[in-house]
Enzyme design. Structure first.
Site, PDB file in Angstrom:
ATOM      1  N   ARG A 105       0.662  -1.078   0.067  1.00  0.00           N
ATOM      2  CA  ARG A 105       0.032   0.029   0.030  1.00  0.00           C
ATOM      3  C   ARG A 105       0.854   1.001  -0.098  1.00  0.00           C
ATOM      4  O   ARG A 105       1.527   1.385   1.037  1.00  0.00           O
ATOM      5  CB  ARG A 105      -0.890   0.043   1.207  1.00  0.00           C
ATOM      6  CG  ARG A 105      -1.772   1.165   1.289  1.00  0.00           C
ATOM      7  CD  ARG A 105      -2.725   0.871   2.770  1.00  0.00           C
ATOM      8  NE  ARG A 105      -3.644   2.128   2.650  1.00  0.00           N
ATOM      9  CZ  ARG A 105      -4.837   2.150   2.380  1.00  0.00           C
ATOM     10  NH1 ARG A 105      -5.330   1.128   1.640  1.00  0.00           N
ATOM     11  NH2 ARG A 105      -5.604   3.336   3.002  1.00  0.00           N
ATOM     12  N   HIS A 132      -7.062   1.258  -7.167  1.00  0.00           N
ATOM     13  CA  HIS A 132      -7.248   0.510  -5.778  1.00  0.00           C
ATOM     14  C   HIS A 132      -8.010  -0.723  -6.248  1.00  0.00           C
ATOM     15  O   HIS A 132      -9.146  -0.752  -5.769  1.00  0.00           O
ATOM     16  CB  HIS A 132      -8.271   1.662  -4.974  1.00  0.00           C
ATOM     17  CG  HIS A 132      -8.161   1.237  -3.572  1.00  0.00           C
ATOM     18  ND1 HIS A 132      -7.616   0.078  -3.073  1.00  0.00           N
ATOM     19  CD2 HIS A 132      -8.669   1.664  -2.280  1.00  0.00           C
ATOM     20  CE1 HIS A 132      -7.736  -0.049  -1.784  1.00  0.00           C
ATOM     21  NE2 HIS A 132      -8.620   0.780  -1.200  1.00  0.00           N
ATOM     22  N   GLN A 135      -9.940  -3.144  -3.407  1.00  0.00           N
ATOM     23  CA  GLN A 135     -11.360  -2.657  -2.785  1.00  0.00           C
ATOM     24  C   GLN A 135     -12.579  -2.813  -4.062  1.00  0.00           C
ATOM     25  O   GLN A 135     -13.566  -3.139  -3.463  1.00  0.00           O
ATOM     26  CB  GLN A 135     -11.050  -0.899  -2.761  1.00  0.00           C
ATOM     27  CG  GLN A 135     -12.297  -0.306  -2.358  1.00  0.00           C
ATOM     28  CD  GLN A 135     -13.000  -0.667  -0.913  1.00  0.00           C
ATOM     29  OE1 GLN A 135     -12.060  -0.551  -0.063  1.00  0.00           O
ATOM     30  NE2 GLN A 135     -14.336  -1.050  -1.051  1.00  0.00           N
ATOM     31  N   ASP A 227     -16.105   8.853  -2.009  1.00  0.00           N
ATOM     32  CA  ASP A 227     -14.857   8.850  -1.487  1.00  0.00           C
ATOM     33  C   ASP A 227     -14.654  10.034  -0.952  1.00  0.00           C
ATOM     34  O   ASP A 227     -15.252  11.163  -1.363  1.00  0.00           O
ATOM     35  CB  ASP A 227     -13.979   8.312  -2.426  1.00  0.00           C
ATOM     36  CG  ASP A 227     -12.555   7.813  -1.637  1.00  0.00           C
ATOM     37  OD1 ASP A 227     -12.465   7.822  -0.283  1.00  0.00           O
ATOM     38  OD2 ASP A 227     -11.677   7.724  -2.362  1.00  0.00           O
ATOM     39  N   CYS A 267     -15.755   3.469   0.160  1.00  0.00           N
ATOM     40  CA  CYS A 267     -14.712   2.868   0.680  1.00  0.00           C
ATOM     41  C   CYS A 267     -13.990   2.943   1.898  1.00  0.00           C
ATOM     42  O   CYS A 267     -13.199   1.982   2.349  1.00  0.00           O
ATOM     43  CB  CYS A 267     -13.626   3.058  -0.832  1.00  0.00           C
ATOM     44  SG  CYS A 267     -12.953   4.713  -0.748  1.00  0.00           S
ATOM     45  N   ARG A 295     -13.704  -7.069   2.009  1.00  0.00           N
ATOM     46  CA  ARG A 295     -12.526  -7.035   1.515  1.00  0.00           C
ATOM     47  C   ARG A 295     -11.724  -8.248   1.921  1.00  0.00           C
ATOM     48  O   ARG A 295     -10.934  -8.885   1.276  1.00  0.00           O
ATOM     49  CB  ARG A 295     -11.879  -5.796   2.411  1.00  0.00           C
ATOM     50  CG  ARG A 295     -12.192  -4.241   1.762  1.00  0.00           C
ATOM     51  CD  ARG A 295     -11.681  -3.846   0.599  1.00  0.00           C
ATOM     52  NE  ARG A 295     -10.027  -4.275   0.598  1.00  0.00           N
ATOM     53  CZ  ARG A 295      -9.341  -3.262   0.973  1.00  0.00           C
ATOM     54  NH1 ARG A 295      -9.615  -1.933   1.415  1.00  0.00           N
ATOM     55  NH2 ARG A 295      -7.999  -3.250   0.818  1.00  0.00           N
TER      56      ARG A 295
END
Length: 308
Positions: A105, A132, A135, A227, A267, A295
């Protein structure tokens, strides 16, 4: 159903519509019967490298490796020699001799590309500034669980044309969905990623459409997604972005323009009162915590695909 062998998972473009179907079916199997996979990664070591703070990515991957019988190694970029200037090419060649896979990440997408190019183990993109994908696996699993299918569904993403928007376009195109991205001028998606997703959507009877008016974009949508307006690394722009994103908040009025059975996704982490109001994210149409749980299941399926 089996998933085509993948070497890495960096952008979701490693998948085809069929292999995405298979990966999500595996995620459903893992979720329904976790004990059936409890020893699948016995003896496998998965490094989890974080150069950005994390809650869901760290917990879901770390728990996922353990629940599959493997051994997770949490690594902070500040604790490794790359924090003192060691080349990524040296770091990944050493890691390749110690562990069986690496999830990272980080900030620059070029970092994961370099790791994939110079290492000999699978690289999983836990988040970069450009993509991403992990996700979106969870997002698509959540949509499928709620509606029974993904194909033909309309997902409207409202907000910054960031890594979430990019991966949603690719995942939606693979799914035959209709993806609408509503962003203010100057904050729209990467043009090359948009064009590639458009071409892919043409093969699946999906579509990718850009909007600058969220009220038009959300009309009759099945899924409304947002987001944060300022992502990690953009904190100094937060006040300016709040002004530029005025009118792009997902609130009760905006949700009322979507279908009556529409669901809300985010998310996380969320800033209530900024990109979304509390009555929406904490309301009956919100599936954000089912989404967050997924996830775990989606990433277990991903690790099974890459490592077994």
């Amino acid at each position: 159903m089996t998933v085509k062998t993948m070497q890495h998972f960096l952008t979701m473009e490693e998948l085809t519509p069929d292999t995405l179907d298979a990966l999500l079916q595996l995620a459903r199997d893992v979720k329904q019967s976790p004990q059936s996979f409890a020893t699948a990664l016995t003896g496998k070591k998965v490094a989890l490298l974080f150069e950005k703070a994390s809650t869901r990515t760290r917990m879901s991957f770390e728990v996922g490796v353990v629940e599959l019988g493997g051994y997770p190694l949490f690594l902070s970029g500040q604790d490794l020699q790359i924090g003192r200037g060691e080349p990524l090419t040296d770091t990944i060649q050493v890691m390749s001799r110690y562990v069986d896979a690496l999830m990272i990440r980080t900030f620059a997408h070029e970092t994961v590309e370099t790791l994939a190019q110079h290492g000999s183990i699978p690289i999983m993109n836990g988040l970069t500034d450009l993509h991403h994908p992990c996700q979106v696996l969870a997002d698509l699993l959540t949509i499928e669980e709620h509606f029974g299918s993904r194909s033909g569904r309309v997902l409207t993403y409202i907000g910054d044309g960031n890594n979430m928007a990019h991966s949603l376009m690719i995942g939606g195109a693979l799914s035959g969905m209709h993806i609408r991205i509503a962003s203010p001028s100057g904050y729209t998606v990467d043009q090359a990623i948009y064009e590639n997703a458009q071409k892919l959507a043409q093969t699946t009877r999906g579509s990718i459409t850009l909007f600058d008016d969220p009220t038009l974009a959300v009309n009759e949508a099945d899924v409304v997604y947002t987001d944060v307006f300022a992502s990690m690394g953009q904190e100094q722009e937060a006040d300016e972005r709040l002004l530029k994103f005025e009118g792009f908040q997902v609130n009760g009025h905006l949700m009322a323009l979507a279908k009556t059975d529409a669901i809300f996704l985010h998310c996380l982490p969320a800033h209530r009162g900024e990109e979304v109001t509390a009555d929406v994210i904490d309301g009956p149409q919100s599936w954000v915590f089912d989404q967050a749980e997924n996830r775990l299941h989606a990433q277990k399926a991903l690790m099974l695909t890459l490592l077994t």
